[in-house]
Design a protein around this motif. Structure first.
Motif, PDB file in Angstrom:
ATOM      1  N   ARG A  27       0.871  -1.176   0.000  1.00 43.03           N
ATOM      2  CA  ARG A  27       0.000   0.000   0.000  1.00 43.03           C
ATOM      3  C   ARG A  27       0.907   1.224   0.000  1.00 43.03           C
ATOM      4  O   ARG A  27       1.743   1.395   0.883  1.00 43.03           O
ATOM      5  CB  ARG A  27      -0.923  -0.005   1.217  1.00 43.03           C
ATOM      6  CG  ARG A  27      -1.843  -1.216   1.259  1.00 43.03           C
ATOM      7  CD  ARG A  27      -2.725  -1.189   2.509  1.00 43.03           C
ATOM      8  NE  ARG A  27      -3.699  -0.109   2.444  1.00 43.03           N
ATOM      9  CZ  ARG A  27      -4.040   0.669   3.474  1.00 43.03           C
ATOM     10  NH1 ARG A  27      -3.443   0.511   4.652  1.00 43.03           N
ATOM     11  NH2 ARG A  27      -4.957   1.617   3.341  1.00 43.03           N
TER      12      ARG A  27
ATOM     13  N   SER B 296      -6.383  -1.222  -6.470  1.00 44.53           N
ATOM     14  CA  SER B 296      -7.317  -0.149  -6.108  1.00 44.53           C
ATOM     15  C   SER B 296      -6.589   1.134  -5.763  1.00 44.53           C
ATOM     16  O   SER B 296      -5.395   1.138  -5.444  1.00 44.53           O
ATOM     17  CB  SER B 296      -8.178  -0.573  -4.918  1.00 44.53           C
ATOM     18  OG  SER B 296      -7.390  -0.676  -3.742  1.00 44.53           O
TER      19      SER B 296
ATOM     20  N   THR C 154     -13.221   5.701  -4.299  1.00 42.56           N
ATOM     21  CA  THR C 154     -12.612   4.372  -4.389  1.00 42.56           C
ATOM     22  C   THR C 154     -12.683   3.906  -5.825  1.00 42.56           C
ATOM     23  O   THR C 154     -13.766   3.896  -6.430  1.00 42.56           O
ATOM     24  CB  THR C 154     -13.319   3.370  -3.472  1.00 42.56           C
ATOM     25  OG1 THR C 154     -13.258   3.837  -2.121  1.00 42.56           O
ATOM     26  CG2 THR C 154     -12.669   1.999  -3.559  1.00 42.56           C
TER      27      THR C 154
ATOM     28  N   THR D 102      -2.999   0.494  -3.858  1.00 44.65           N
ATOM     29  CA  THR D 102      -2.743  -0.862  -3.369  1.00 44.65           C
ATOM     30  C   THR D 102      -2.312  -1.742  -4.528  1.00 44.65           C
ATOM     31  O   THR D 102      -3.009  -1.835  -5.547  1.00 44.65           O
ATOM     32  CB  THR D 102      -4.000  -1.449  -2.705  1.00 44.65           C
ATOM     33  OG1 THR D 102      -4.376  -0.616  -1.611  1.00 44.65           O
ATOM     34  CG2 THR D 102      -3.734  -2.855  -2.200  1.00 44.65           C
TER      35      THR D 102
ATOM     36  N   PRO E 111      -5.930  -4.426   3.091  1.00 43.67           N
ATOM     37  CA  PRO E 111      -6.308  -3.201   3.809  1.00 43.67           C
ATOM     38  C   PRO E 111      -5.577  -3.004   5.127  1.00 43.67           C
ATOM     39  O   PRO E 111      -5.406  -1.879   5.594  1.00 43.67           O
ATOM     40  CB  PRO E 111      -7.810  -3.356   4.027  1.00 43.67           C
ATOM     41  CG  PRO E 111      -8.246  -4.368   3.020  1.00 43.67           C
ATOM     42  CD  PRO E 111      -7.092  -5.287   2.810  1.00 43.67           C
TER      43      PRO E 111
END
Length: 787
Positions: free
Chosen positions: A515, A570, A598, A625, A631
């Motif tokens: 990330r 993402s 998003t 990401t 996450p």
């Protein structure tokens, strides 16, 4: 704004630190001084407060031994921090620091004068100088008399602690008071107005000083240089013999820019008839730096006795043309490319002040090469580069080589994939050229192919283009790589010559897994106004009460493209303002103007962020990401919070007990959690920090950071640490300024924090961390961290 300084001694004693149309200048100061722009040296850019008599004398010696005096440099100028903190109790006079200047300013001036040079000094039109030493407001007559008695030849007069109501009339009053005081001494002293362009001094300065700053302080980086050129370049109507626009001192040689950018610095200062005040350590200056500073052709343009500042002929898309008439009848023509890629910059001779002619002789001032052009003065200029020609009509151009433009455009390169390149060869000379052959050469392992790359002949102003496919080898690391385009041709029926240009080709790789803060990922292409980790006003990005230390600020329209190579899943970002759009390849996958955006990116080769419409819009903490990251993984680059002030003041106090200042917890500014630290700063500043119960081990970190917001007075911010059993003080020296009411992150790499001789900064043994703040106003800080 003016940078501030502080120096910590072993006992932690702290020393703080739409242009209007021109009116006809009154020229009441037309006293015969500064008939050409002053040339010399100032210690500030390279040394800050670390000025002393030895440095000034050594610099004077180098002016002689390195040919700078012979090239026209005359003034050796002392900037801030030369004085004691208090005036003489009996006489009220300023006192030189006897440790820094054991022979006094008078003794230093006498030495400089023996070298055939002149000495400059620094003062301030306020109660204090920017570093907190005595200012001259209310003491003008005494200080001017003191400077004259010492043998000073030049006064740089700053604007800190000015007690002003902000009106132009008040600024004029303060600077006129010193003008009159200097005149009353009877000594010829060049007077530099340094009020940062605040009240458009170009509209009134010719009646008061010999030169005036038109901008804030310059920094040793390309964005700063580019911005200052843009601010100063349109002020040509205000400059002339004895009165000059001053876009600040030279950064050439200080290491923050490329040789191309430093040549642009020197070239554009010469074209703008700007003072040439060296700001680097000449004791260690390499030959390349000295060659730039002593180029006689460029200096001749700056010092031309006609005294004209170059006029803007065209300015479009980051490409600028300046025309500066010279006393010889020649014209200096500058072709400036502020963009990030090779670009063709040119102008019709008829659009300049050149007389009409059948052809023109062009002498390139950086190489001495001479060519001829029929109607158009043009060349391919490298990114951030400037080409300056001395131009005059020529009756018979046949003995001179023709001007041939070798240009090319190429997109971002992906290793292993062929990228199209278009080359264009244009003959601007009088008379045809023949047997034109084009060649493209990249780094070792690169290939370049074309179906045909030759032309039998090219008439005047004719062009031909060739399409190529260029491939970087698989595994090529991300970065900028040179690809050279060369054209060989015959002119005059028998002379073969080669002209060449170099493209800086951007190679991109897919992002690493994890990330990632998008503001730290290299963009493949950027258009429009884009600002990393700040908004367009230069402050930290804020949405509502949330302040973000990471993000991308934009002024619409703008766009950024990133190569993903199908490896990312993402993008998540808070957004504010305008219409913000996310494209995966050519498909719109998310859009909005507020809230959290998003975007699904699985399988996409390219990511493109677009800010549509007009005005300011921000991508706040965008996180990309990639790979197998989830996450819950940390966002990279990671940081370690050292002080967050969530439970109080974290033991913060002051380093200099006599310096003043206090701290308290406050929820008014927080970038980590819900609270920060409110610091009530003294006018001259202080260091704020805690006594650590045990050392910090910051192994693996490369920098320290803290976030700050100022009140209506602004402030500087700086780091210091203490290391080892002796608690040795090691200090940064860049003194980042934050404007009144502004916010920013102050960053210092460990390499930028200097220790005394014989001491090495060991990140594994940090005994104390200090931050410096000043100006007598309130400052909020938070999230002191190692990254």
């Amino acid at each position: 704004m003016r940078r501030f300084l502080a120096v910590a001694a072993a006992a932690l004693t702290v020393v703080a630190a739409a242009v209007a149309l021109p009116a006809t200048p009154a020229l009441a100061l037309d006293d015969g001084l500064a008939r050409t722009p002053p040339m010399g040296f100032n210690d500030w850019n390279a040394f800050g407060c670390d000025v002393n008599e030895q440095l000034i004398k050594q610099t004077a010696d180098l002016f002689v031994s390195e040919g700078l005096r012979d090239a026209g440099y005359r003034y050796v100028n002392i900037d801030d921090c030369w004085a004691l903190k208090e005036r003489d109790a009996a006489t009220g006079r300023l006192l030189p620091d006897p440790v820094k200047f054991p022979d006094g300013i008078a003794g230093t001036a006498a030495y400089v004068h023996t070298k055939g040079l002149k000495l400059g000094i620094y003062g301030d039109a306020g109660t204090n100088t920017c570093a907190g030493y005595p200012g001259s407001l209310g003491h003008e007559a005494l200080d001017a008399r003191t400077f004259a008695d010492w043998g000073v030849d030049y006064l740089k007069y700053d604007n800190c602690y000015n007690q002003s109501d902000g009106t132009q009339a008040e600024y004029i009053r303060r600077y006129t008071a010193m003008r009159d005081a200097l005149r009353a001494t009877g000594r010829p002293i060049v007077f530099e107005i340094c009020e940062w362009g605040t009240t458009q001094p170009w509209t009134w300065g010719a009646d008061v000083g010999h030169l005036w700053r038109t901008t804030g302080d310059i920094s040793d980086n390309w964005p700063s240089l580019k911005s200052i050129i843009a601010q100063n370049v349109g002020l040509s109507a205000y400059a002339g013999p004895g009165h000059w626009n001053d876009p600040d001192m030279l950064e050439i040689g200080n290491g923050g820019m490329t040789a191309t950018e430093y040549r642009t610095h020197m070239s554009m200062w010469a074209m703008m008839a700007a003072p040439l005040i060296i700001g680097t350590d000449l004791r260690s200056a390499p030959a390349e730096t000295l060659a730039i500073l002593t180029n006689r052709d460029v200096i001749g343009i700056d010092q031309d006795r006609l005294g004209a500042q170059g006029r803007v002929v065209s300015d479009s898309g980051g490409l600028l043309v300046l025309d500066k008439p010279l006393a010889s009848g020649e014209h200096a023509i500058a072709l400036y490319n502020s963009t990030d890629t090779l670009a063709t910059v040119g102008v019709a001779a008829s659009a300049t002040g050149l007389p009409r002619a059948s052809a023109y002789r062009l002498r390139y001032v950086w190489s001495g090469a001479v060519t001829q052009a029929a109607r158009t003065i043009e060349t391919a200029v490298p990114a951030h580069g400037t080409v300056v020609y001395r131009v005059r009509p020529v009756g018979d151009p046949r003995p001179l080589a023709p001007s041939v433009t070798v240009a090319g455009s190429m997109g971002t390169a992906v290793p292993g994939a062929g990228i199209p390149l278009t080359t264009t060869i244009t003959n601007r000379g009088a008379g045809a050229i023949g047997d034109v052959r084009v060649k493209v050469t990249g780094p070792a392992g690169w290939t370049a192919t074309a179906a045909s790359a030759s032309r039998r002949s090219l008439a005047t102003d004719a062009s031909f283009a060739t399409s190529w496919t260029v491939t970087a080898p698989a595994g090529t690391a991300a970065g900028s790589y040179p690809v050279t385009i060369s054209a060989s041709y015959v002119w005059g029926g028998r002379h073969r010559q080669t002209s060449a240009s170099t493209l800086g080709v951007n190679v991109v790789n897919a992002p690493p897994g994890g990330r990632l803060h998008l503001s730290t990922v290299r963009a493949a292409a950027v258009s429009g106004s884009v600002f990393y980790d700040q908004n367009s006003a230069g402050n930290l990005i804020s949405i509502g009460d949330h302040v973000y230390v990471r993000g991308i600020g934009t002024l619409a329209p703008a766009s950024l493209s990133y190569y993903l190579g199908g490896s990312c899943s993402s993008l998540v970002s808070d957004i504010s303002g305008g219409t913000l759009e996310v494209y995966a390849d050519d498909t719109l996958v998310a859009a909005g103007s507020s809230g959290t955006l998003t975007a699904a990116l699985s399988g996409a080769t390219w990511l493109r962020l677009v800010t549509a419409g007009t005005g300011e819009a921000d991508w706040a903490q965008p996180v990309l990401t990639c790979g197998s990251a989830g996450p819950g993984d940390p966002v990279l680059p990671s940081s370690r919070t050292l002080f967050s002030f969530e439970s109080g003041t974290d033991g913060f106090g002051i380093a200099n007990a006599d310096g003043g200042g206090s701290v308290e917890q406050s929820p008014a500014f927080a970038t980590d959690g819900s609270a920060g630290l409110l610091v009530h700063t003294p006018v001259n500043g202080n260091w704020f920090g805690p006594a650590l119960p045990s050392p910090f081990d910051l192994s693996g970190a490369h920098a320290l950071k803290f976030d700050m917001r100022t009140s209506g007075l602004g402030s500087v911010g700086e780091f210091a640490v203490q290391v080892g059993d002796a608690y040795t003080w090691c200090q940064g020296g860049q003194w980042t300024w934050t404007n009144p009411g502004g916010s920013r992150t102050v960053t210092r790499s460990f390499d930028e924090i200097g220790c005394p001789a014989g001491v090495t900064l060991d990140p594994a043994d940090i005994r104390a961390v200090w931050v410096f703040l000043n100006t007598g106003g309130d400052v909020w800080i938070d999230n002191i961290r190692a990254e």
